[in-house]
Motif scaffolding. Structure first.
Motif, PDB file in Angstrom:
ATOM      1  N   ASP A 188      -7.271   5.713   1.580  1.00  0.00           N
ATOM      2  CA  ASP A 188      -7.976   4.730   1.346  1.00  0.00           C
ATOM      3  C   ASP A 188      -7.228   3.259   1.904  1.00  0.00           C
TER       4      ASP A 188
ATOM      5  N   ALA B 140      -5.835   3.007   5.321  1.00  0.00           N
ATOM      6  CA  ALA B 140      -6.999   2.881   6.481  1.00  0.00           C
ATOM      7  C   ALA B 140      -7.929   1.588   6.241  1.00  0.00           C
TER       8      ALA B 140
ATOM      9  N   GLY C   6      -9.357  -1.917   5.834  1.00  0.00           N
ATOM     10  CA  GLY C   6      -9.375  -3.289   6.775  1.00  0.00           C
ATOM     11  C   GLY C   6      -9.498  -4.495   5.978  1.00  0.00           C
TER      12      GLY C   6
ATOM     13  N   TYR D 191      -7.515  -2.760   0.594  1.00  0.00           N
ATOM     14  CA  TYR D 191      -6.660  -3.483   1.525  1.00  0.00           C
ATOM     15  C   TYR D 191      -5.710  -4.086   0.969  1.00  0.00           C
TER      16      TYR D 191
ATOM     17  N   SER E 254      -1.857  -1.200   3.784  1.00  0.00           N
ATOM     18  CA  SER E 254      -2.899  -1.342   5.045  1.00  0.00           C
ATOM     19  C   SER E 254      -2.145  -2.215   6.416  1.00  0.00           C
TER      20      SER E 254
ATOM     21  N   ASN F  18      -0.675  -1.042   9.717  1.00  0.00           N
ATOM     22  CA  ASN F  18      -1.494  -1.815  10.881  1.00  0.00           C
ATOM     23  C   ASN F  18      -0.320  -2.408  11.871  1.00  0.00           C
TER      24      ASN F  18
ATOM     25  N   GLU G 264      -3.043   1.745  15.044  1.00  0.00           N
ATOM     26  CA  GLU G 264      -4.254   1.800  14.742  1.00  0.00           C
ATOM     27  C   GLU G 264      -4.704   2.848  13.651  1.00  0.00           C
TER      28      GLU G 264
ATOM     29  N   LYS H 250      -6.983   4.932  10.827  1.00  0.00           N
ATOM     30  CA  LYS H 250      -8.215   5.425  10.361  1.00  0.00           C
ATOM     31  C   LYS H 250      -8.292   6.666   9.342  1.00  0.00           C
ATOM     32  N   ARG H 251      -9.155   6.828   8.434  1.00  0.00           N
ATOM     33  CA  ARG H 251      -9.232   7.879   7.868  1.00  0.00           C
ATOM     34  C   ARG H 251      -9.751   9.149   8.767  1.00  0.00           C
ATOM     35  N   ALA H 252      -9.161  10.498   8.652  1.00  0.00           N
ATOM     36  CA  ALA H 252      -9.479  11.439   9.485  1.00  0.00           C
ATOM     37  C   ALA H 252      -9.943  12.655   8.754  1.00  0.00           C
TER      38      ALA H 252
ATOM     39  N   VAL I 296      -5.075  10.866   7.096  1.00  0.00           N
ATOM     40  CA  VAL I 296      -4.978   9.541   7.790  1.00  0.00           C
ATOM     41  C   VAL I 296      -4.333   9.500   9.251  1.00  0.00           C
ATOM     42  N   SER I 297      -5.154   8.957  10.293  1.00  0.00           N
ATOM     43  CA  SER I 297      -4.468   9.029  11.575  1.00  0.00           C
ATOM     44  C   SER I 297      -4.004   7.776  11.962  1.00  0.00           C
TER      45      SER I 297
END
Length: 308
Positions: A163, A166, A168, A174, A178, A182, A186, A188-190, A209-210
């Protein structure tokens, strides 16, 4: 490509326990070891990671080899980095016994991943790993910094860490991980991973996480080190306004305010509201900073260890 491995080449629950018993291995909390015992789960990880037949994959913490074998089914090559003496010693034999037709596509690096600065063979194009929760973020950041050839990453980490990675700007979770993740990619959770696919079953949920590396680096004249220094300072006192939180970094609250105004950031804002690009602008406006001649700044030394 080589002949497809036998359907039973992957490790199941009985295989994992038998291997562990033969080796005298007991998963340790110190190293955050939880071995995946479900073949469907490791194949799902490989699919989610979008591993391709031409990929050179680096895996950190392969353990007994569950994910390693699944990666070898698809990737061109797999290099595993393992710190544990017993596990590192046993893994090549496991690969040779269960997937002999792919054994020449496997390499082992017996080392602490945080100390790895080079890998054998072609440069890695993907990082896929089940990372121990206690070192997940620093290991991830170290690998992304050290191996810029890694285009795609999929890591399994504690759900809370997933969490945070990923998240924002504006999210309650965040923070430093994070922003730093970044900087490279890029994020994101996967997906989520249940507890029952591990041995021993952990007391926490896990998540995927991707991270897809940016095709263009952050447009800034500031170096990664300079930007990360601002990030660390901003979140060290996350409840304070940036004017106050960055006072130590800038030399005084007034100088912090000058830098923030120059960067187009409100001195009353907090770190959790800023994008990585805004942190980079603040770094560029640092008091007494010499204007660099090149843009973007070159990558810093891979020996640098970024912590959470």
């Amino acid at each position: 490509m080589s002949t497809s491995p036998a359907p039973d080449a992957l490790l199941g629950p009985a295989d994992i326990r038998e291997l562990a018993a033969v080796l005298g291995v007991r998963p340790t909390k110190q190293r955050g070891q939880n071995f995946v015992i479900d073949a469907n789960t490791v194949r799902r990880i490989v699919r989610t990671a979008e591993v391709r037949p031409d990929d050179v994959v680096v895996e950190v913490g392969p353990g007994l080899g569950s994910l390693t074998l699944a990666l070898l089914e698809t990737a061109d090559r797999v290099t595993a980095v393992e710190i544990d003496d017993v596990l590192a010693g046993a893994l090549p034999a496991t690969i040779a016994a269960r997937m002999p037709e792919r054994a020449d596509r496997f390499a082992l690096v017996h080392s602490d991943a945080m100390q790895v600065t080079e890998l054998p063979g072609p440069a890695p194009t993907a990082l896929v790993a089940n990372l121990p929760y206690n070192v997940a973020v620093p290991v991830l950041l170290h690998m992304l910094e050290t191996f810029p050839s890694i285009e795609r990453t999929l890591v399994m980490v504690q759900s809370e860490v997933a969490d945070r990675l990923a998240a924002g700007p504006g999210s309650k979770v965040y923070g430093v991980p994070s922003v730093k993740a970044n900087w490279y990619a890029e994020v994101k959770r996967a997906g989520a991973i249940g507890r029952k696919v591990f041995w021993p079953a952990p007391n926490v949920d896990s998540g995927l996480v991707s991270l897809v590396r940016r095709t263009e680096p952050i447009d800034t004249t500031a170096s990664r080190r300079e930007v990360f220094a601002v990030v660390d300072a901003a979140f060290a006192q996350r409840r304070k306004t940036l004017r106050a939180a960055l006072a130590g970094w800038a030399g005084s609250p007034a100088r912090a305010e000058e830098a923030l105004v120059a960067a187009g950031v409100s001195p009353q804002a907090r770190g959790e509201a800023l994008t990585v690009e805004e942190f980079a602008r603040i770094a560029e406006a640092a008091p007494d900073r010499e204007t660099p001649h090149a843009s973007p700044a070159p990558l810093a030394s891979p020996k640098r260890k970024d912590s959470e």
